[in-house]
Write a protein that holds these residues in place. Structure first.
Motif, PDB file in Angstrom:
ATOM      1  N   LEU A 183       3.571   4.666 -19.459  1.00 31.90           N
ATOM      2  CA  LEU A 183       3.917   3.229 -18.536  1.00 31.90           C
ATOM      3  C   LEU A 183       3.901   3.410 -17.411  1.00 31.90           C
ATOM      4  O   LEU A 183       4.942   5.114 -17.014  1.00 31.90           O
ATOM      5  CB  LEU A 183       5.337   3.025 -18.377  1.00 31.90           C
ATOM      6  CG  LEU A 183       4.955   1.653 -19.739  1.00 31.90           C
ATOM      7  CD1 LEU A 183       7.181   1.377 -19.808  1.00 31.90           C
ATOM      8  CD2 LEU A 183       4.954   0.769 -19.420  1.00 31.90           C
ATOM      9  N   VAL A 184       3.439   2.733 -16.460  1.00 32.57           N
ATOM     10  CA  VAL A 184       2.937   2.681 -14.869  1.00 32.57           C
ATOM     11  C   VAL A 184       3.572   1.760 -13.806  1.00 32.57           C
ATOM     12  O   VAL A 184       2.694   0.529 -14.994  1.00 32.57           O
ATOM     13  CB  VAL A 184       1.643   3.611 -14.051  1.00 32.57           C
ATOM     14  CG1 VAL A 184       1.743   5.152 -14.752  1.00 32.57           C
ATOM     15  CG2 VAL A 184       0.274   2.708 -14.726  1.00 32.57           C
ATOM     16  N   THR A 185       3.619   1.747 -12.846  1.00 32.84           N
ATOM     17  CA  THR A 185       3.237  -0.039 -11.844  1.00 32.84           C
ATOM     18  C   THR A 185       2.681   0.276 -11.083  1.00 32.84           C
ATOM     19  O   THR A 185       2.112   1.010 -10.320  1.00 32.84           O
ATOM     20  CB  THR A 185       4.945   0.065 -11.001  1.00 32.84           C
ATOM     21  OG1 THR A 185       6.200   0.748 -12.058  1.00 32.84           O
ATOM     22  CG2 THR A 185       5.147  -1.355 -11.112  1.00 32.84           C
ATOM     23  N   LEU A 186       2.275  -0.957 -10.796  1.00 34.47           N
ATOM     24  CA  LEU A 186       0.661  -1.217 -10.351  1.00 34.47           C
ATOM     25  C   LEU A 186       1.128  -2.113  -9.536  1.00 34.47           C
ATOM     26  O   LEU A 186       1.773  -2.986 -10.047  1.00 34.47           O
ATOM     27  CB  LEU A 186      -0.862  -1.428 -11.148  1.00 34.47           C
ATOM     28  CG  LEU A 186      -1.326   0.351 -11.909  1.00 34.47           C
ATOM     29  CD1 LEU A 186      -2.355  -0.210 -12.654  1.00 34.47           C
ATOM     30  CD2 LEU A 186      -1.400   1.205 -11.016  1.00 34.47           C
ATOM     31  N   SER A 187       0.548  -2.359  -7.639  1.00 33.52           N
ATOM     32  CA  SER A 187       0.607  -3.565  -7.567  1.00 33.52           C
ATOM     33  C   SER A 187      -0.044  -4.267  -7.462  1.00 33.52           C
ATOM     34  O   SER A 187      -1.672  -4.129  -8.055  1.00 33.52           O
ATOM     35  CB  SER A 187       0.745  -2.560  -5.816  1.00 33.52           C
ATOM     36  OG  SER A 187      -0.420  -2.348  -5.597  1.00 33.52           O
ATOM     37  N   ALA A 188      -0.228  -5.812  -6.815  1.00 37.35           N
ATOM     38  CA  ALA A 188      -1.249  -6.756  -7.193  1.00 37.35           C
ATOM     39  C   ALA A 188      -2.324  -6.258  -6.448  1.00 37.35           C
ATOM     40  O   ALA A 188      -3.254  -6.703  -7.355  1.00 37.35           O
ATOM     41  CB  ALA A 188      -0.823  -7.572  -6.862  1.00 37.35           C
ATOM     42  N   ALA A 189      -2.241  -6.270  -5.685  1.00 38.27           N
ATOM     43  CA  ALA A 189      -3.493  -5.391  -5.084  1.00 38.27           C
ATOM     44  C   ALA A 189      -4.327  -4.236  -5.761  1.00 38.27           C
ATOM     45  O   ALA A 189      -5.857  -4.338  -5.984  1.00 38.27           O
ATOM     46  CB  ALA A 189      -3.604  -4.525  -3.806  1.00 38.27           C
ATOM     47  N   ALA A 190      -3.783  -3.365  -6.403  1.00 38.02           N
ATOM     48  CA  ALA A 190      -4.477  -2.458  -7.559  1.00 38.02           C
ATOM     49  C   ALA A 190      -4.865  -3.330  -8.515  1.00 38.02           C
ATOM     50  O   ALA A 190      -6.453  -2.988  -8.836  1.00 38.02           O
ATOM     51  CB  ALA A 190      -3.279  -1.433  -7.617  1.00 38.02           C
TER      52      ALA A 190
END
Lengths: 221, 221
Positions: A205-212
């Motif tokens: 599990l990872v958290t990615l920004s909207a930009a990513a």
DNA sequence: CTTTATTTTTAGACAAGACTAAATCTATAA
DNA sequence: TTATAGATTTAGTCTTGTCTAAAAATAAAG
């Protein structure tokens, strides 16, 4: 059809790419930004390319590639992407290291070289960033329907097939999160307040920004 | 040490090669001939290269490479010969087709590319024409004693290890007579009147002119 | 439908790398 | 040792691709 200078070739590629994104005609200032130069220099070059019938140009109205210019652009893109593939597949470069070198290699003049390289690589259809490689006739393989990761529904299983940003910095970011072409991917949570997402990638599990997430192209599986 | 232009690099290579043949210093007109340009243009370039400390230059006295210039030349030769090897070994080019393309490829700037290519090719010591490839430190593998075919005694068994002329025309002539690097070769007859020779090559007899035999390098076996 | 802001083009300069023509240096032969 | 042929450099020009500053065309706003 005489030889183009590297500079002329670079302009052709830039016009092609702007034409794809924003649709034609391409404005002088946009081109200047893209080429990291001044509008006046662009005007000069536009005249040269127009004289060579690679672009169509009306004063103050911007320019677009002629059929001839389009063929030229596709040949360059073909060479660029074949070389990138070569560097990654055969010479063990990372996908974040190949762009600059391919920028140089794409100017090498030899039809036979390009075609033999293509054969040597076994006629690849996509480069290390997931971008399609035009064949010898300039035909580009069309993708099945694809999405950006930020458009993907929750719990929908998908696979990474490309990136919308091939900058070394973004690609290294993906490396660090073990995200590659072919990675299985699934959205587990959307945080409304900043549009970031919790993503399951190869069982982590990872958290990615909207930009990513807006720069990662995926296909449903 | 800033980047050189392709033109500057080509001059460095030419000076190196003239320096090897005729020993230094290299005259302006000789360079002009070699570069297929005018003496005045050479003078201009010589000043630029001298400013960059790649050559030593005294007005009217010709020029020679500094240590720095020598290193630069060897890097270029390394790249040129590695690319030629790649083209022949991996992309199935003939040894008569690779020079022009390598002339372009040798200008690609990337130390890593050169070294990875070297590794990919398994650190070859000689290129497809039998010329030695400098290693990453610029060291050139020295050959065992070699002869030109026209210096070889009758009935002496030898093997072809190089050519003194890499022009497409001479190489195609060799192809037509099935003469390659590694071919077993033996002189069977010398015709005094024109210094031509009857040669046994891989069990076939051919007659070669003095011009031809003086351009084929062999080693005793 | 003017006025203003933005975009684009022109005019004039510059550096790299080439050329021609003329000047200058070096070397050779009488 | 001087005349002269040959090699080399200088002077001035050209092209490509760039720049800055200024002018002109277009678009946007009142």
């Amino acid at each position: 059809m005489d030889q183009l200078t590297q500079s002329e070739e670079n302009y052709i590629k830039a016009i092609y790419s702007l034409q794809q994104k924003t649709s034609s005609p391409v404005g002088t200032n946009d081109l200047a930004d893209r080429m990291d130069t001044k509008a006046s220099s662009v005007t000069d070059m536009i005249k040269r390319l127009s004289d060579k019938k690679l672009i169509q140009y009306k004063k103050y109205k911007g320019c677009e590639l002629t059929d001839n210019g389009m063929r030229t652009a596709l040949k360059l893109i073909r060479k660029h992407r074949l070389w990138e593939t070569f560097l990654v597949e055969k010479l063990n470069f990372g996908w974040d290291e190949v762009h600059e070198i391919a920028e140089q290699l794409e100017h090498i003049q030899s039809l036979k070289l390009t075609d033999q390289l293509d054969k040597f690589l076994n006629y690849p259809k996509f480069d290390p960033h997931g971008d399609p490689i035009p064949d010898a006739e300039g035909e580009i393989q069309q993708r099945e329907q694809s999405f950006k990761l930020n458009e993907l529904a929750m719990d929908q299983s998908a696979v990474v097939i490309g990136v919308a940003d091939s900058s070394a910095s973004f690609l290294r970011f993906l490396d660090r999160h073990k995200i590659n072409l072919g990675s299985s991917i699934c959205v587990k949570e959307v945080y409304e307040f900043d549009d970031s997402r919790e993503i399951l990638i190869n069982d982590e599990l990872v958290t990615l920004s909207a930009a990513a997430t807006s720069k990662i192209t995926v296909q449903l599986v």
